[in-house]
Design an enzyme around this catalytic site. Structure first.
Site, PDB file in Angstrom:
ATOM      1  N   ASN A   1     -10.523  -2.859  -6.726  1.00  0.00           N
ATOM      2  CA  ASN A   1      -9.736  -1.910  -7.529  1.00  0.00           C
ATOM      3  C   ASN A   1     -10.289  -1.713  -8.931  1.00  0.00           C
ATOM      4  OD1 ASN A   1      -6.516  -2.915  -6.112  1.00  0.00           O
ATOM      5  ND2 ASN A   1      -7.950  -1.319  -5.470  1.00  0.00           N
TER       6      ASN A   1
ATOM      7  N   TRP B   1       2.534   8.003  -2.425  1.00  0.00           N
ATOM      8  CA  TRP B   1       3.971   8.258  -2.640  1.00  0.00           C
ATOM      9  C   TRP B   1       4.172   9.137  -3.866  1.00  0.00           C
ATOM     10  CZ3 TRP B   1       7.503   7.150  -6.534  1.00  0.00           C
ATOM     11  CH2 TRP B   1       8.853   7.165  -6.179  1.00  0.00           C
TER      12      TRP B   1
ATOM     13  N   ARG C   1      -5.738  -1.961   8.362  1.00  0.00           N
ATOM     14  CA  ARG C   1      -6.843  -2.851   8.004  1.00  0.00           C
ATOM     15  C   ARG C   1      -6.332  -3.930   7.065  1.00  0.00           C
ATOM     16  NH1 ARG C   1      -8.191   2.186   5.665  1.00  0.00           N
ATOM     17  NH2 ARG C   1      -7.818   2.259   3.402  1.00  0.00           N
TER      18      ARG C   1
ATOM     19  N   GLU D   1       0.831 -13.618  12.170  1.00  0.00           N
ATOM     20  CA  GLU D   1       1.285 -12.446  12.900  1.00  0.00           C
ATOM     21  C   GLU D   1       1.154 -11.240  11.969  1.00  0.00           C
ATOM     22  OE1 GLU D   1       2.121 -12.397  16.095  1.00  0.00           O
ATOM     23  OE2 GLU D   1       1.743 -14.553  16.213  1.00  0.00           O
TER      24      GLU D   1
ATOM     25  N   ASP E   1       0.834  -1.202   0.000  1.00  0.00           N
ATOM     26  CA  ASP E   1       0.000   0.000   0.000  1.00  0.00           C
ATOM     27  C   ASP E   1       0.871   1.255   0.000  1.00  0.00           C
ATOM     28  OD1 ASP E   1      -2.346   1.431  -0.005  1.00  0.00           O
ATOM     29  OD2 ASP E   1      -2.616   1.353   2.168  1.00  0.00           O
ATOM     30  N   GLY E   2       0.353   2.303  -0.636  1.00  0.00           N
ATOM     31  CA  GLY E   2       1.013   3.603  -0.572  1.00  0.00           C
ATOM     32  C   GLY E   2       1.616   4.085  -1.878  1.00  0.00           C
TER      33      GLY E   2
ATOM     34  N   HIS F   1       3.107   3.380  -8.972  1.00  0.00           N
ATOM     35  CA  HIS F   1       3.022   1.946  -9.259  1.00  0.00           C
ATOM     36  C   HIS F   1       4.304   1.448  -9.931  1.00  0.00           C
ATOM     37  CE1 HIS F   1      -1.027   1.959  -7.881  1.00  0.00           C
ATOM     38  NE2 HIS F   1      -1.514   2.647  -8.896  1.00  0.00           N
TER      39      HIS F   1
END
Length: 243
Positions: A67, A24, A185, A198, A19-20, A36
Site C-alpha cells: 500500500n 464503497w 485472494r 477456514e 477490503d472495499g 476509509h
C-alpha cells in the site's frame, strides 16, 4: 442476535482482510478517504461484537507494505485515520488489549508513538486482543524471521523456530480468515499462520460489514469440520474420545 450461533464453537482467533473501502466511496461519488473513514466505524462495530461473542484475538489487515505505492494523499489520510481511531475509547470500554504487527519503522514518527502509547495503555485489558497489521506483509515477516534465526543459530531452522520469530508469535494461528469486498485472494496476509485456517469470502464492502455479516461468517465456520490433514473418521473418533 446470536441465537443461531453455537456459543461453544466461537472461533478463538478471527483475522479479517478489510477490503472495499475505496470502491464503497467511489460508488457514492466520494473520495477514497471517505471510505476509509466509514471503515473505522465498521472496525468499532466488529470489535465490540467479537468481544461480546468471546473471540479472543481479532487481527485486522489495515495497511500492507504494498500500500506504500498508493497516492501520497491517500496514505496521508490513512495515517491520520490511524491516529484518530486510536483515540477511541473502544479499547477500554470493551476491555480490549491493542497490539500492532508490521514494519512499524516505516510509519510516521507520531503514528509510531501513538501505537506504542496505545499498546502500553491497554496492556492489562484481557477480554480480547485486537491486532492491527500496519505496513505488514507476510513475505516481509517471514524473510525477517529467517534473518533473525540465521543471525542467532543457523543450524536450528525448524517450523517451531520460524513460528517463534514471527511478529504473531504471541497469539495462536487464526481459526477463521474473512475477506470482504468480493475479491478471492489472500494478498500477502498471514501466509504462514493460515495454513489450516477456514476461509470465508463475501461481496460486502468493509464499511457495510456489520454484526449480521460477522454472524454469517461464523455460522459458515461452525458448519465445517476442521481436520488438519486427518481423515473425517479420525476427527469423529477424536470427538467421541473427548466426550
Amino acid at each position: 442476535m446470536n441465537n443461531e450461533l453455537d456459543m461453544n464453537r466461537i472461533p478463538q482467533h478471527v483475522a479479517i482482510i478489510m477490503d472495499g473501502n475505496g470502491r464503497w466511496a467511489t460508488e457514492r461519488g466520494k473520495e477514497r478517504s471517505y471510505g476509509h473513514q466509514a471503515g473505522v466505524e465498521a472496525v468499532r462495530r466488529i470489535t465490540s461484537e467479537c468481544t461480546r461473542l468471546g473471540v479472543k484475538y481479532l487481527t485486522l489487515y489495515t495497511f500492507s507494505t504494498e500500500n506504500w505505492n498508493r497516492p501520497a494523499d491517500e496514505i496521508s489520510a490513512l495515517m491520520g485515520l490511524v491516529l484518530t481511531s486510536l483515540e477511541d475509547e473502544i479499547f477500554m470500554k470493551n476491555n480490549v488489549r491493542f497490539r500492532v504487527i508490521g514494519d512499524i519503522k516505516r510509519l510516521p514518527a507520531e503514528v509510531q508513538q501513538k501505537l506504542h502509547e496505545t499498546e502500553e495503555h491497554t496492556a492489562k485489558n484481557d477480554a480480547m486482543t485486537m491486532v492491527v497489521a500496519l505496513s505488514y506483509s507476510s513475505r516481509w515477516e517471514i524473510t525477517n524471521a529467517v534473518r533473525e534465526i540465521i543471525s542467532e543459530n543457523p543450524q536450528e531452522i525448524t517450523e517451531e523456530t520460524i513460528t517463534k520469530h514471527l511478529t504473531t508469535s504471541f497469539m495462536p494461528d487464526p481459526d477463521l480468515l474473512i475477506r470482504t469486498g468480493g475479491e478471492l485472494r489472500i494478498s500477502n496476509y498471514l501466509l504462514w499462520q493460515i495454513a489450516y485456517s477456514e476461509l470465508y469470502f463475501c461481496d460486502t464492502y468493509w464499511p457495510d460489514f456489520n454484526e449480521q455479516e460477522l454472524h454469517k461468517a461464523i455460522r459458515s465456520f461452525q458448519s465445517r469440520q476442521r481436520r488438519f490433514g486427518k481423515t473425517e473418521a479420525q476427527v469423529e473418533e477424536e470427538v467421541k474420545d473427548e466426550k
